[in-house]
Design a protein around this motif. Structure first.
Motif, PDB file in Angstrom:
ATOM      1  N   UNK A 226      60.107  56.219  61.254  1.00  0.00           N
ATOM      2  CA  UNK A 226      61.384  55.634  61.671  1.00  0.00           C
ATOM      3  C   UNK A 226      61.720  56.028  63.111  1.00  0.00           C
ATOM      4  N   UNK A 227      61.354  57.271  63.478  1.00  0.00           N
ATOM      5  CA  UNK A 227      61.612  57.721  64.848  1.00  0.00           C
ATOM      6  C   UNK A 227      60.779  56.886  65.827  1.00  0.00           C
ATOM      7  N   UNK A 228      59.524  56.617  65.463  1.00  0.00           N
ATOM      8  CA  UNK A 228      58.649  55.787  66.316  1.00  0.00           C
ATOM      9  C   UNK A 228      59.213  54.362  66.411  1.00  0.00           C
ATOM     10  N   UNK A 229      59.835  53.892  65.329  1.00  0.00           N
ATOM     11  CA  UNK A 229      60.354  52.510  65.313  1.00  0.00           C
ATOM     12  C   UNK A 229      61.406  52.298  66.397  1.00  0.00           C
ATOM     13  N   UNK A 230      62.008  53.398  66.870  1.00  0.00           N
ATOM     14  CA  UNK A 230      63.034  53.279  67.908  1.00  0.00           C
ATOM     15  C   UNK A 230      62.469  52.628  69.174  1.00  0.00           C
ATOM     16  N   UNK A 231      61.197  52.939  69.448  1.00  0.00           N
ATOM     17  CA  UNK A 231      60.576  52.337  70.647  1.00  0.00           C
ATOM     18  C   UNK A 231      60.638  50.806  70.565  1.00  0.00           C
ATOM     19  N   UNK A 232      60.273  50.284  69.390  1.00  0.00           N
ATOM     20  CA  UNK A 232      60.299  48.819  69.210  1.00  0.00           C
ATOM     21  C   UNK A 232      61.727  48.296  69.179  1.00  0.00           C
TER      22      UNK A 232
END
Ligand SMILES: Nc1nc2c(ncn2[C@@H]2O[C@H](COP(=O)(O)OP(=O)(O)OP(=O)(O)O)[C@@H](O)[C@H]2O)c(=O)[nH]1
Ligand SMILES: [Mg+2]
Length: 477
Positions: A226-232
């Protein structure tokens, strides 16, 4: 309806929702002249106020929920000074956007007529709404959660197909549902740990420690995703900052113009044509790019050009991705390597090598040099050759299309910080587990993780956070 809030000192308190007694009004359509304008009013006095200033076949109180009626708005009922012929829509609490009694007035879209109607509503007991106050009330009245409230602003601000799609997903509640399932799992273990606390003297473990450890590990992975999804999410919401870099005359401005399909930047065969950074928004396959054409980087004594190069460096530092443009019709020279050094010294990591002018000749291309870059394109800004693949690469190198197949993205720094904080608490709980500490310590961290997650959807929130979120809305929304 009670609602949990934190006071400024951090104490959790209950607050009665709907205690806002004022009836609010605002123009919901943009300012200016148009065919129609819509004025909205929400609150317990809405129907009474309309009853006083509106004349139609039926009293507003006799009109059903969700129906519209045609009639005349008067400044004063006795003197019958007509303001406008209008259509009025009625929404009865709680089945309205805000959850309160709501009126929508569709009037003629003139600047003066709108002002007159607003003035009349104010004279009769309404007050002007603050930015986002209608949506804030919808949130406070439990019609939507905070994530959904934010997505409404994102829908209004969306400039491309993908940003709209992402905001719609959030409004539909699937991001909130994801958080809900995370919270449900955490609550399950918290409940077991709390039972243990009640039976502390009997030394029984209701929450199996090995199972809890496995669960915490899987939660950690989930949080990381979910933290990585912030980039998108951020790219979808704000767009991707793209900068063109290269020595003078390699065709940076020509590439910008071809992408925009207009002669935006001056192009000439004289090196050093572009002096300032030119920024434009661009929609490629539904994705928003904010692209900067920059002054060619070279060593120079010209004071204006030196300023241009400084601005170039600033744009490169701020870019999410840099297009390093070289002239494919000539062998690489020291000037190209100076640009590359600059990119390295600015720690630019996301680089696409763009070999331009392939219409002239591409036999000079040094393939060993090309291989050093993870991503490269061969194009001609003059003929348009290679541009379709080039655009495709810009999208695919930055966006994982699977995110729309049920993938969840978070798109605000507020969400990111809360996710990171929750993950920290989970890792802390893991440490306590490893140290074989008592249920009390593990429960403390799981409770902290839960509360931080609840901040994202607004179950636990502060007045400050709410003001911060809703003040960025437009008035009338
Ligand atoms: N044949 C050919 N000429 C090109 C191509 N791209 C650009 N040019 C020409 O190259 C020259 C320089 O183009 P610009 O777009 O101004 O180059 P630039 O990199 O922006 O240059 P500066 O602003 O000086 O840094 C112009 O004469 C363009 O017409 C291409 O793909 N093929
Ligand atoms: Mg230029």
């Amino acid at each position: 309806m009670p609602h949990f809030c934190y006071s400024k000192s951090g104490v959790l308190y209950f607050r009665m929702i709907g205690s806002t007694q004022d009836t609010i009004c605002a123009v919901s359509t943009p300012q200016g002249r148009g065919a129609i304008a819509i004025i909205r009013m929400s609150g317990r006095l809405s129907f009474d106020i309309i009853e006083r200033i509106f004349s139609a076949k039926k009293s507003i109180h006799d009109i059903a929920h969700g129906c519209m009626t045609h009639g005349t708005l008067f400044r004063r009922q006795q003197e019958r000074e007509v303001i406008d012929n209008v259509l009025i829509a009625k929404f009865v609490s709680p089945r309205s956007y805000t959850g309160e009694d709501t009126i929508e007035i569709n009037c003629h879209g003139g600047i003066y007529v709108v002002q007159e109607i607003l003035h009349c509503l104010l004279e009769n007991g309404a007050r002007l709404a603050e930015p986002g106050e209608f949506t804030k009330r919808a949130f406070l009245n439990g019609k939507i959660d905070l994530l959904q409230a934010e997505s409404i602003a994102d829908i209004i601000n969306a400039q491309t197909k993908l940003s709209l799609k992402s905001a719609q997903q959030q409004l539909s509640g699937n991001v909130s549902d994801k958080l809900l399932s995370l919270k449900e799992q955490l609550k399950k273990y918290l409940a077991l740990l709390e039972i243990e606390l009640d039976f502390a003297e009997e030394d029984i473990e209701f929450a199996a420690r090995s199972e809890l450890m496995t669960y915490i590990d899987s939660m950690k992975d989930e949080f990381e995703r979910l933290i990585v999804s912030f980039r998108y999410g951020k790219i979808l919401r704000e767009g991707l900052h793209l900068a063109l870099a290269g020595k003078p005359n390699v065709g940076k401005s020509s590439i910008l113009n071809r992408l925009l399909e207009e002669e935006r930047a001056i192009v000439s065969e004289i090196p050093g044509t572009t002096r300032d950074v030119i920024e434009e928004a661009l929609d490629i396959q539904g994705m928003l790019f904010k692209i900067s054409d920059t002054a060619g980087i070279r060593l120079t004594d010209d004071s204006i050009e030196i300023k241009g190069v400084e601005k170039t460096q600033k744009a490169l530092r701020q870019a999410d991705q840099v297009l390093f443009v070289v002239d494919a019709s000539h062998a690489l020279d020291d000037s190209d390597y100076i640009v590359l050094q600059q990119l390295e010294s600015l720690q630019v990591s996301n680089i696409v090598l763009v070999m331009n002018k392939i219409d002239i000749d591409s036999t000079h291309v040094d393939l060993d040099f090309v291989k050093k870059f993870e991503q490269s394109c061969f194009i001609s800004a003059k003929t348009g050759e290679g541009f379709e693949a080039f655009k495709e690469k810009l999208v695919t190198s930055n966006l994982n299309h699977n995110i729309f197949d049920g993938g969840i993205v978070f798109n605000k720094v507020r969400h990111l910080n809360a996710l990171k904080k929750s993950k920290e608490s989970i890792l802390h709980a893991r440490e306590s587990l490893e140290k074989k500490l008592s249920a009390e310590f593990i429960a403390l961290d799981i409770r902290a993780a839960l509360e931080t997650l609840a901040e994202i959807t607004g179950e636990v929130t502060t007045e400050e956070i709410l003001n911060d979120i809703f003040s960025s809305f437009c008035i009338g929304k």
